[in-house]
Design an enzyme around this catalytic site. Structure first.
Site, PDB file in Angstrom:
ATOM      1  N   GLU A 170     -29.529  -5.575  17.711  1.00 55.30           N
ATOM      2  CA  GLU A 170     -29.785  -6.993  18.034  1.00 55.30           C
ATOM      3  C   GLU A 170     -28.635  -7.628  18.822  1.00 55.30           C
ATOM      4  OE1 GLU A 170     -30.786  -8.803  14.271  1.00 55.30           O
ATOM      5  OE2 GLU A 170     -32.487  -7.452  13.955  1.00 55.30           O
ATOM      6  N   ASN A 211     -31.077  -0.834  19.089  1.00 56.04           N
ATOM      7  CA  ASN A 211     -32.256  -1.325  18.370  1.00 56.04           C
ATOM      8  C   ASN A 211     -32.350  -2.839  18.518  1.00 56.04           C
ATOM      9  OD1 ASN A 211     -34.341  -0.537  16.404  1.00 56.04           O
ATOM     10  ND2 ASN A 211     -33.217  -1.758  14.911  1.00 56.04           N
ATOM     11  N   HIS A 247     -41.485  -6.284  14.749  1.00 58.79           N
ATOM     12  CA  HIS A 247     -41.920  -7.244  13.725  1.00 58.79           C
ATOM     13  C   HIS A 247     -42.964  -8.129  14.405  1.00 58.79           C
ATOM     14  CE1 HIS A 247     -39.023  -5.911  10.818  1.00 58.79           C
ATOM     15  NE2 HIS A 247     -38.053  -6.019  11.718  1.00 58.79           N
ATOM     16  N   GLU A 276     -39.254  -0.722  13.003  1.00 55.17           N
ATOM     17  CA  GLU A 276     -39.340  -1.638  11.847  1.00 55.17           C
ATOM     18  C   GLU A 276     -40.713  -2.310  11.807  1.00 55.17           C
ATOM     19  OE1 GLU A 276     -35.995  -4.349  11.634  1.00 55.17           O
ATOM     20  OE2 GLU A 276     -34.577  -2.819  12.326  1.00 55.17           O
ATOM     21  N   ASP A 278     -44.039  -4.127  11.290  1.00 56.97           N
ATOM     22  CA  ASP A 278     -44.922  -4.834  10.360  1.00 56.97           C
ATOM     23  C   ASP A 278     -45.720  -5.839  11.181  1.00 56.97           C
ATOM     24  OD1 ASP A 278     -42.853  -6.811  10.663  1.00 56.97           O
ATOM     25  OD2 ASP A 278     -41.994  -6.327   8.707  1.00 56.97           O
TER      26      ASP A 278
HETATM   27  O1  9MR Z   1     -35.367  -6.124   5.287  1.00 58.14           O
HETATM   28  C1  9MR Z   1     -34.011  -6.521   5.303  1.00 58.14           C
HETATM   29  C2  9MR Z   1     -33.764  -7.548   4.232  1.00 58.14           C
HETATM   30  O2  9MR Z   1     -33.898  -6.957   2.951  1.00 58.14           O
HETATM   31  C3  9MR Z   1     -32.395  -8.153   4.390  1.00 58.14           C
HETATM   32  O3  9MR Z   1     -32.256  -9.229   3.475  1.00 58.14           O
HETATM   33  C4  9MR Z   1     -32.231  -8.654   5.804  1.00 58.14           C
HETATM   34  C5  9MR Z   1     -30.863  -9.272   5.985  1.00 58.14           C
HETATM   35  O4  9MR Z   1     -30.598  -9.576   7.289  1.00 58.14           O
HETATM   36  O5  9MR Z   1     -32.411  -7.578   6.702  1.00 58.14           O
HETATM   37  C6  9MR Z   1     -33.689  -7.083   6.662  1.00 58.14           C
HETATM   38  O6  9MR Z   1     -33.891  -6.073   7.618  1.00 58.14           O
HETATM   39  C7  9MR Z   1     -33.709  -6.477   8.975  1.00 58.14           C
HETATM   40  C8  9MR Z   1     -33.186  -5.276   9.712  1.00 58.14           C
HETATM   41  O7  9MR Z   1     -32.020  -4.798   9.107  1.00 58.14           O
HETATM   42  C9  9MR Z   1     -32.919  -5.611  11.173  1.00 58.14           C
HETATM   43  N1  9MR Z   1     -34.068  -6.182  11.790  1.00 58.14           N
HETATM   44  C10 9MR Z   1     -34.718  -7.274  11.086  1.00 58.14           C
HETATM   45  C11 9MR Z   1     -35.014  -6.872   9.665  1.00 58.14           C
HETATM   46  C12 9MR Z   1     -35.774  -7.975   8.931  1.00 58.14           C
HETATM   47  O8  9MR Z   1     -34.963  -9.116   8.806  1.00 58.14           O
END
Ligand code: 9MR
Length: 476
Positions: A170, A211, A247, A276, A278
């Protein structure tokens, strides 16, 4: 009354007494005709994906590894696992040069027990970054050394066990400019090339990826990503892959735009992955939206299938009960392949069939020697019943070897499991979950697992659908 030599730890205590005092009104075998089986499934997601040379992955939450329903699906249906949180900087290096690999090691152990690859996530990210890094006041050379030390320690620790790394995550704003972070503001864009070079030195065999989200189709952000990776490649920076988080939002999924965007990155010589996935919707869901979601999931699979450099697809969580979405977007959710009771949703079938898995009875589900396309054949037999209870024996034949299993099914409202054997039984509402006991989790391909239980509160007079590790079984 209970005729099993070995009994698993039983969650419910009252069964034996209830059975001892009950009259048995004769054995009655109730079997579900194959024609009534809903959602006969060709195989597991992992097998269907593998038949196309792709992997199918899932983000795994460390805190759920004690839940056998969860692990049954994560281990049985997927061939790749991504740590949802435990390989992020705040977990793995919470204070300077003090490393905590426990959660990551657990994930690697899980993957190896289930013949899965590990997709490492993530080395350098502005989020889940401990304060000591983000507010450390480091000079450029100090921060470079902090970042390189982190990458070197983490990648070396997992070398050989982690196949892919999201090296940077990101790094862009929506308009394609570099996202502000301690890394970009102290080091400029050069931190990205440095991170890749350092990771490569620590494990030359790992595939190194960049990513991001909202880069799935052509737009300002994905154009910036495209320029960046082109420039990294032209400088000889060791980058192997691009991860498109995906997402997505129901009814805003454009499969052909996803495909053509993936293809342009693939044409640079890079592997492209959906990392990732969904597809969220307003909740509560309804059947028409769940059907559309299934079609839209399938369109993402189709995009990956159409791009030969697409390695695979990871969904961001096992079930809707595990998803990050409702916490971040109140009123939205239902974004994954399994519902909150760990039952497969239409989206599960959508993914399976898009990969060429075929719902239907391909084999002969009537033949106990042939689990057919569904991967399992279930038999639910009420061996005795009386006014207020019953004794049930469940047998499930599996087409593939199991190292741990979970069988799920529903009972009518009011029917309660009060004891059992050869499985760890629990019940939530009408859903019963039977996980293997310590001694019977390993089942050979073509083998049969069995367990039994007693119920109270009315006997079951029709056999429910049985699912093994999240896949619906055909009936014998
Ligand atoms: O799913 C993850 C969640 O449990 C955490 O609280 C969150 C914190 O930033 O991160 C989520 O996963 C993220 C991933 O690492 C990067 N892309 C976005 C995902 C969803 O927020």
């Amino acid at each position: 009354m209970v005729r099993r030599a070995r009994r698993a730890a039983v969650v419910f205590a009252a069964g034996a007494a209830l059975l001892a005092g009950s009259a048995a009104y004769g054995a009655q075998a109730l079997e579900r005709p194959a024609a009534e089986q809903p959602g006969l499934l060709a195989s597991t997601l992992r097998d269907a994906a593998e038949a196309n040379g792709k992997w199918m992955g899932v983000a795994v939450a460390d805190g759920k590894l004690g839940n056998s329903t969860y692990t049954g699906i994560a281990g049985g249906q997927f061939s790749s696992v991504t740590p949802e949180n435990v390989m992020k900087w705040d977990t793995i290096e919470p204070s300077r040069n003090s490393f905590n690999f426990a959660g990551g090691d657990r994930l690697v152990d899980f993957a190896q027990a289930h013949d899965q690859q590990v997709y490492g996530h993530t080395l350098v990210w502005h989020n889940q970054l401990p304060n000591w890094v983000s507010n450390g006041g480091f000079s450029a050379s100090e921060l470079t050394s902090v970042m390189n030390n982190h990458i070197t320690n983490v990648v070396s620790h997992f070398a050989g066990d982690v196949k892919y790394w999201d090296v940077v995550n990101e790094v862009f704003n929506e308009d394609g400019t570099l996202r502000p972070s301690v890394f970009s503001s102290t080091l400029g864009q050069s931190f990205i090339a440095t991170a890749f070079r350092t990771a490569h030195a620590a494990d030359p065999n790992a595939k190194l990826c960049i990513n991001d989200y909202n880069t799935e189709t052509a737009n300002a952000k994905s154009n910036a990503l495209y320029s960046l990776v082109s420039s990294l490649l032209s400088q000889g920076v060791p980058i192997d892959c691009v991860g498109f988080q995906s997402h997505l939002i129901l009814d805003q999924v454009n499969g052909s735009a996803i495909q053509s965007n993936m293809q342009r990155f693939a044409d640079l010589g890079l592997e492209v992955n959906v990392t990732e996935l969904d597809i969220r919707m307003n909740t509560p869901s309804d059947s028409t939206r769940l059907q559309r979601q299934a079609t839209q999931y399938a369109s993402v699979v189709d995009a990956c299938l159409a791009v030969s450099a697409c390695g695979g697809i990871t969904v961001w969580g096992v079930s809707d009960a595990d998803s990050w979405v409702p916490n971040t977007f109140p009123g939205e959710g239902a974004a994954l392949l399994y519902d909150e009771s760990y039952q497969p949703k239409p989206a599960y079938n959508g993914v399976l069939t898009a990969f060429g898995g075929e719902p239907g009875d391909g084999g002969d589900p009537g033949d106990p020697g042939d689990p057919g396309d569904s991967g399992c054949v279930g038999t639910y037999t009420v061996t005795s019943h009386w006014n207020a209870g019953s004794v049930v024996e469940v047998r499930v034949q599996t087409s593939q070897a199991l190292s741990g299993w979970t069988v799920t099914f529903s009972l009518p409202s009011g029917e309660t499991v009060v004891g059992g054997w050869n499985a760890q039984l629990s019940q939530s509402g009408t859903t019963v979950t039977a996980g293997n006991a310590s001694y019977n989790g390993t089942v050979a391909a073509g083998g049969t697992l069995s367990f039994g239980f007693q119920t109270s509160g009315g006997a079951v007079y029709s056999a429910p659908q049985l699912s093994l590790n999240g896949s619906a079984c055909s009936g014998s």
